[in-house]
Design a protein around this motif. Sequence first.
Motif, PDB file in Angstrom:
ATOM      1  N   SER A 112       0.824  -1.210   0.000  1.00 46.02           N
ATOM      2  CA  SER A 112       0.000   0.000   0.000  1.00 46.02           C
ATOM      3  C   SER A 112       0.861   1.264   0.000  1.00 46.02           C
ATOM      4  CB  SER A 112      -0.927   0.002   1.212  1.00 46.02           C
ATOM      5  OG  SER A 112      -0.165  -0.027   2.401  1.00 46.02           O
ATOM      6  N   GLU A 113       2.182   1.094   0.069  1.00 46.45           N
ATOM      7  CA  GLU A 113       3.085   2.242   0.057  1.00 46.45           C
ATOM      8  C   GLU A 113       3.251   2.825  -1.340  1.00 46.45           C
ATOM      9  OE1 GLU A 113       6.689   0.827   1.786  1.00 46.45           O
ATOM     10  OE2 GLU A 113       5.730   0.321   3.667  1.00 46.45           O
ATOM     11  N   LEU A 114       2.905   2.069  -2.356  1.00 43.57           N
ATOM     12  CA  LEU A 114       3.042   2.536  -3.734  1.00 43.57           C
ATOM     13  C   LEU A 114       1.861   3.422  -4.118  1.00 43.57           C
ATOM     14  CD1 LEU A 114       4.096  -0.782  -5.489  1.00 43.57           C
ATOM     15  CD2 LEU A 114       5.570   1.118  -4.848  1.00 43.57           C
ATOM     16  N   ASN A 115       2.155   4.583  -4.679  1.00 44.02           N
ATOM     17  CA  ASN A 115       1.089   5.455  -5.164  1.00 44.02           C
ATOM     18  C   ASN A 115       0.624   5.053  -6.547  1.00 44.02           C
ATOM     19  OD1 ASN A 115       0.872   7.188  -2.947  1.00 44.02           O
ATOM     20  ND2 ASN A 115       2.667   8.335  -3.617  1.00 44.02           N
ATOM     21  N   VAL A 116       1.552   4.546  -7.352  1.00 45.74           N
ATOM     22  CA  VAL A 116       1.235   4.112  -8.707  1.00 45.74           C
ATOM     23  C   VAL A 116       1.826   2.725  -8.903  1.00 45.74           C
ATOM     24  CG1 VAL A 116       1.432   4.625 -11.168  1.00 45.74           C
ATOM     25  CG2 VAL A 116       1.302   6.504  -9.529  1.00 45.74           C
ATOM     26  N   GLY A 117       0.991   1.803  -9.361  1.00 43.58           N
ATOM     27  CA  GLY A 117       1.435   0.428  -9.552  1.00 43.58           C
ATOM     28  C   GLY A 117       2.189   0.230 -10.857  1.00 43.58           C
ATOM     29  N   SER A 118       2.810  -0.931 -10.985  1.00 43.53           N
ATOM     30  CA  SER A 118       3.648  -1.216 -12.152  1.00 43.53           C
ATOM     31  C   SER A 118       2.852  -1.299 -13.452  1.00 43.53           C
ATOM     32  CB  SER A 118       4.421  -2.525 -11.935  1.00 43.53           C
ATOM     33  OG  SER A 118       3.517  -3.601 -11.741  1.00 43.53           O
ATOM     34  N   VAL A 119       1.632  -1.816 -13.401  1.00 44.80           N
ATOM     35  CA  VAL A 119       0.809  -1.901 -14.615  1.00 44.80           C
ATOM     36  C   VAL A 119       0.440  -0.499 -15.083  1.00 44.80           C
ATOM     37  CG1 VAL A 119      -1.375  -2.713 -15.587  1.00 44.80           C
ATOM     38  CG2 VAL A 119      -0.057  -4.210 -14.072  1.00 44.80           C
ATOM     39  N   ALA A 120       0.015   0.353 -14.156  1.00 46.40           N
ATOM     40  CA  ALA A 120      -0.362   1.726 -14.504  1.00 46.40           C
ATOM     41  C   ALA A 120       0.829   2.495 -15.077  1.00 46.40           C
ATOM     42  CB  ALA A 120      -0.930   2.445 -13.289  1.00 46.40           C
ATOM     43  N   VAL A 121       1.994   2.336 -14.474  1.00 41.66           N
ATOM     44  CA  VAL A 121       3.194   3.021 -14.967  1.00 41.66           C
ATOM     45  C   VAL A 121       3.521   2.549 -16.380  1.00 41.66           C
ATOM     46  CG1 VAL A 121       5.703   3.209 -14.679  1.00 41.66           C
ATOM     47  CG2 VAL A 121       4.210   3.523 -12.721  1.00 41.66           C
ATOM     48  N   SER A 122       3.517   1.254 -16.595  1.00 36.81           N
ATOM     49  CA  SER A 122       3.846   0.709 -17.901  1.00 36.81           C
ATOM     50  C   SER A 122       2.868   1.184 -18.978  1.00 36.81           C
ATOM     51  CB  SER A 122       3.847  -0.823 -17.845  1.00 36.81           C
ATOM     52  OG  SER A 122       4.166  -1.351 -19.097  1.00 36.81           O
ATOM     53  N   VAL A 123       1.573   1.157 -18.679  1.00 33.74           N
ATOM     54  CA  VAL A 123       0.573   1.602 -19.656  1.00 33.74           C
ATOM     55  C   VAL A 123       0.712   3.097 -19.908  1.00 33.74           C
ATOM     56  CG1 VAL A 123      -1.910   1.871 -20.110  1.00 33.74           C
ATOM     57  CG2 VAL A 123      -1.026  -0.292 -19.184  1.00 33.74           C
ATOM     58  N   ALA A 124       0.852   3.886 -18.838  1.00 27.89           N
ATOM     59  CA  ALA A 124       0.964   5.342 -18.993  1.00 27.89           C
ATOM     60  C   ALA A 124       2.181   5.734 -19.827  1.00 27.89           C
ATOM     61  CB  ALA A 124       1.014   6.009 -17.623  1.00 27.89           C
ATOM     62  N   LEU A 125       3.292   5.043 -19.639  1.00 25.72           N
ATOM     63  CA  LEU A 125       4.513   5.385 -20.367  1.00 25.72           C
ATOM     64  C   LEU A 125       4.537   4.872 -21.805  1.00 25.72           C
ATOM     65  CD1 LEU A 125       7.234   4.816 -17.621  1.00 25.72           C
ATOM     66  CD2 LEU A 125       6.349   6.990 -18.472  1.00 25.72           C
ATOM     67  N   ASN A 126       3.815   3.800 -22.080  1.00 26.82           N
ATOM     68  CA  ASN A 126       3.939   3.158 -23.390  1.00 26.82           C
ATOM     69  C   ASN A 126       2.708   3.229 -24.289  1.00 26.82           C
ATOM     70  OD1 ASN A 126       6.684   1.959 -23.145  1.00 26.82           O
ATOM     71  ND2 ASN A 126       5.746   1.013 -21.364  1.00 26.82           N
ATOM     72  N   ALA A 127       1.586   3.651 -23.776  1.00 23.52           N
ATOM     73  CA  ALA A 127       0.374   3.719 -24.592  1.00 23.52           C
ATOM     74  C   ALA A 127       0.478   4.857 -25.605  1.00 23.52           C
ATOM     75  CB  ALA A 127      -0.850   3.923 -23.712  1.00 23.52           C
ATOM     76  N   PRO A 128      -0.003   4.639 -26.813  1.00 15.41           N
ATOM     77  CA  PRO A 128       0.060   5.673 -27.852  1.00 15.41           C
ATOM     78  C   PRO A 128      -1.103   6.660 -27.771  1.00 15.41           C
ATOM     79  CG  PRO A 128      -0.851   3.673 -28.769  1.00 15.41           C
ATOM     80  CD  PRO A 128      -0.492   3.369 -27.337  1.00 15.41           C
ATOM     81  N   THR A 129      -1.762   6.726 -26.635  1.00 16.90           N
ATOM     82  CA  THR A 129      -2.921   7.599 -26.475  1.00 16.90           C
ATOM     83  C   THR A 129      -2.927   8.195 -25.072  1.00 16.90           C
ATOM     84  OG1 THR A 129      -5.315   7.709 -26.830  1.00 16.90           O
ATOM     85  CG2 THR A 129      -4.483   5.767 -25.690  1.00 16.90           C
ATOM     86  N   THR A 130      -3.863   9.072 -24.810  1.00 18.16           N
ATOM     87  CA  THR A 130      -3.990   9.710 -23.504  1.00 18.16           C
ATOM     88  C   THR A 130      -4.307   8.651 -22.443  1.00 18.16           C
ATOM     89  OG1 THR A 130      -4.812  11.722 -24.507  1.00 18.16           O
ATOM     90  CG2 THR A 130      -5.355  11.391 -22.193  1.00 18.16           C
ATOM     91  N   VAL A 131      -3.651   8.754 -21.298  1.00 21.00           N
ATOM     92  CA  VAL A 131      -3.919   7.857 -20.181  1.00 21.00           C
ATOM     93  C   VAL A 131      -4.226   8.707 -18.956  1.00 21.00           C
ATOM     94  CG1 VAL A 131      -3.001   6.039 -18.671  1.00 21.00           C
ATOM     95  CG2 VAL A 131      -2.394   6.063 -21.112  1.00 21.00           C
ATOM     96  N   ILE A 132      -5.359   8.417 -18.327  1.00 22.69           N
ATOM     97  CA  ILE A 132      -5.758   9.108 -17.103  1.00 22.69           C
ATOM     98  C   ILE A 132      -5.687   8.093 -15.973  1.00 22.69           C
ATOM     99  CG2 ILE A 132      -7.618  10.314 -15.895  1.00 22.69           C
ATOM    100  CD1 ILE A 132      -8.685  11.129 -18.701  1.00 22.69           C
TER     101      ILE A 132
END
Length: 135
Positions: A112-132
């Motif tokens: 619970s110490e993580l603010n952003v999980g690994s899946v969210a980080v990976s999608v946000a950094l690599n998706a070719p579209t807007t990520v919220i």
Amino acid sequence: MTEPTYIVSFWLRRILVPIDGSENSLRALDLAVDFAMRYGSKVTVLHVCENCNDKEVEEHVKKRVNGRIVYDFKVLKYSSKESSVSNEILKHINESTYDAVIMGARGLSISSELNVGSVAVSVALNAPTTVILVR
């Protein structure tokens, strides 16, 4: 007073919402439902899992949406030996046409110490579209 514009509606025509059953992912769904109600967005809910009870997740989604919009529910099953949740989400995004991805910032991870999980980080950094990311 100027007339309102609906530029945002063009940014959010097709929305993907990856769901893992966590409260953050369900809040992301709430935001997507709101956009769909306001702007007529088409929402696709995606559940990526290895060995899962997709009917249980689909029921959570159905209760949360509560008939307010029409949406598509898709399940992608994968093998952790060959891929990952983030890879499967990104592959789906690249094979489809989405204007935005709305997802929980942190899913079902134990820490619970993580603010952003690994899946969210990976999608946000690599998706070719807007990520919220929703917290």
